[in-house]
Design a protein around this motif. Structure first.
Motif, PDB file in Angstrom:
ATOM      1  N   THR A 128      48.330  28.733  -5.758  1.00  0.00           N
ATOM      2  CA  THR A 128      47.152  28.065  -6.298  1.00  0.00           C
ATOM      3  C   THR A 128      45.977  29.041  -6.292  1.00  0.00           C
ATOM      4  O   THR A 128      45.890  29.931  -5.451  1.00  0.00           O
ATOM      5  N   GLY A 129      45.081  28.855  -7.264  1.00  0.00           N
ATOM      6  CA  GLY A 129      43.843  29.619  -7.324  1.00  0.00           C
ATOM      7  C   GLY A 129      42.719  28.690  -7.721  1.00  0.00           C
ATOM      8  O   GLY A 129      42.950  27.615  -8.290  1.00  0.00           O
ATOM      9  N   PHE A 130      41.508  29.099  -7.446  1.00  0.00           N
ATOM     10  CA  PHE A 130      40.348  28.239  -7.692  1.00  0.00           C
ATOM     11  C   PHE A 130      39.688  28.520  -9.039  1.00  0.00           C
ATOM     12  O   PHE A 130      39.716  29.639  -9.551  1.00  0.00           O
ATOM     13  N   GLU A 131      39.048  27.492  -9.563  1.00  0.00           N
ATOM     14  CA  GLU A 131      38.157  27.644 -10.699  1.00  0.00           C
ATOM     15  C   GLU A 131      36.911  28.423 -10.258  1.00  0.00           C
ATOM     16  O   GLU A 131      36.646  28.559  -9.060  1.00  0.00           O
ATOM     17  N   PRO A 132      36.115  28.936 -11.207  1.00  0.00           N
ATOM     18  CA  PRO A 132      34.891  29.654 -10.840  1.00  0.00           C
ATOM     19  C   PRO A 132      33.918  28.761 -10.060  1.00  0.00           C
ATOM     20  O   PRO A 132      33.887  27.540 -10.240  1.00  0.00           O
ATOM     21  N   PHE A 133      33.106  29.380  -9.212  1.00  0.00           N
ATOM     22  CA  PHE A 133      32.099  28.650  -8.439  1.00  0.00           C
ATOM     23  C   PHE A 133      30.952  29.592  -8.130  1.00  0.00           C
ATOM     24  O   PHE A 133      31.021  30.800  -8.360  1.00  0.00           O
ATOM     25  N   GLY A 134      29.888  29.033  -7.603  1.00  0.00           N
ATOM     26  CA  GLY A 134      28.761  29.833  -7.137  1.00  0.00           C
ATOM     27  C   GLY A 134      28.075  30.635  -8.227  1.00  0.00           C
ATOM     28  O   GLY A 134      27.513  31.695  -7.952  1.00  0.00           O
ATOM     29  N   GLY A 135      28.126  30.138  -9.456  1.00  0.00           N
ATOM     30  CA  GLY A 135      27.460  30.823 -10.549  1.00  0.00           C
ATOM     31  C   GLY A 135      28.300  31.879 -11.240  1.00  0.00           C
ATOM     32  O   GLY A 135      27.855  32.470 -12.233  1.00  0.00           O
ATOM     33  N   GLU A 136      29.516  32.140 -10.765  1.00  0.00           N
ATOM     34  CA  GLU A 136      30.397  33.107 -11.402  1.00  0.00           C
ATOM     35  C   GLU A 136      31.051  32.485 -12.639  1.00  0.00           C
ATOM     36  O   GLU A 136      31.295  31.275 -12.682  1.00  0.00           O
ATOM     37  N   SER A 137      31.353  33.321 -13.616  1.00  0.00           N
ATOM     38  CA  SER A 137      32.004  32.836 -14.834  1.00  0.00           C
ATOM     39  C   SER A 137      33.519  32.914 -14.759  1.00  0.00           C
ATOM     40  O   SER A 137      34.220  32.386 -15.628  1.00  0.00           O
ATOM     41  N   THR A 138      34.018  33.551 -13.720  1.00  0.00           N
ATOM     42  CA  THR A 138      35.461  33.708 -13.552  1.00  0.00           C
ATOM     43  C   THR A 138      35.792  33.694 -12.069  1.00  0.00           C
ATOM     44  O   THR A 138      34.912  33.897 -11.226  1.00  0.00           O
TER      45      THR A 138
END
Length: 212
Positions: free
Chosen positions: A5-15
């Motif tokens: 599993t991997g996460f969607e972008p967060f913290g203002g990142e686009s990737t």
């Protein structure tokens, strides 16, 4: 069957390179003739564990590697322990910001990874990829998912699982003036971790501790 599993972008990142690395690692494992799948999870307290639980039911894996981004770290980090606390410095992608709340009410204080983390560290180091055993997965959604995974596996005997943090991608690192490695190197590390886990019943007895 290997589930990543991997996460969607967060913290203002686009990737989020954790997701791209998980996807690529699954492709590489399939090319090696192994069953593997990758699932993207939301960077949201609660919901991330729900998505993981659904994936466990769908794929019935033997090995689970949850991957998240730790921007600022310079190495792939094999996490040793998940703790039963959510303490969010920033809101998640749904605007939630729990403070000093348990991941699982009445759950144990912590769970240890069931991956052979030291043998995996040696395998990744052999690829020339910077790697470490980490003693903290933080208190954000990564630790939340790690703890949730290990709690879910208590009722699914025989499944080995754990959490791996990856640094910024090279592009993100350059943008932030922080360390970064390529997604391809991250994926190669995940493949090494998965295959080493499949081949290793008893972890290597070598030091990987920290003074602080």
């Amino acid at each position: 069957m290997i589930l990543l599993t991997g996460f969607e972008p967060f913290g203002g990142e686009s990737t989020n390179p954790s997701w791209h690395a998980a996807q690529r690692a699954a492709e590489l494992l399939v090319a090696l003739g192994l069953d593997a799948a990758a699932v993207e999870v939301p960077c949201v307290f609660g919901r991330s564990i729900e998505v993981l639980e659904a994936a466990l039911g769908q794929f019935e894996p033997d090995i689970v590697l949850c991957v998240g981004q730790a921007g600022g770290r310079g190495s792939v980090s094999l996490e040793r322990v998940a703790i039963n606390v959510d303490d969010a410095r920033i809101p998640d992608n749904a605007g939630l910001q729990p403070i000093d709340e348990p991941v699982v009410a009445a759950g144990p204080a912590a769970y240890f990874s069931t991956l052979p983390i030291k043998a995996c560290r040696e395998a990744v180091a052999g690829l020339g990829v910077p790697v470490e055993v980490s003693q903290t997965a933080g208190t954000y959604v990564c630790n939340h998912l790690f703890y949730g995974l290990m709690d879910l596996l208590q009722d699914r005997r025989g499944i080995r699982g754990g959490f791996i943090h990856v640094p910024f991608s090279t592009e993100q690192g350059s943008a932030h003036g922080q360390p970064g490695i390529t997604v391809e190197a991250m994926a190669a590390a995940l493949v090494a971790i998965a295959t080493t886990t499949a081949e290793t019943a008893l972890d290597a007895r070598i030091t990987a501790g920290a003074e602080h």
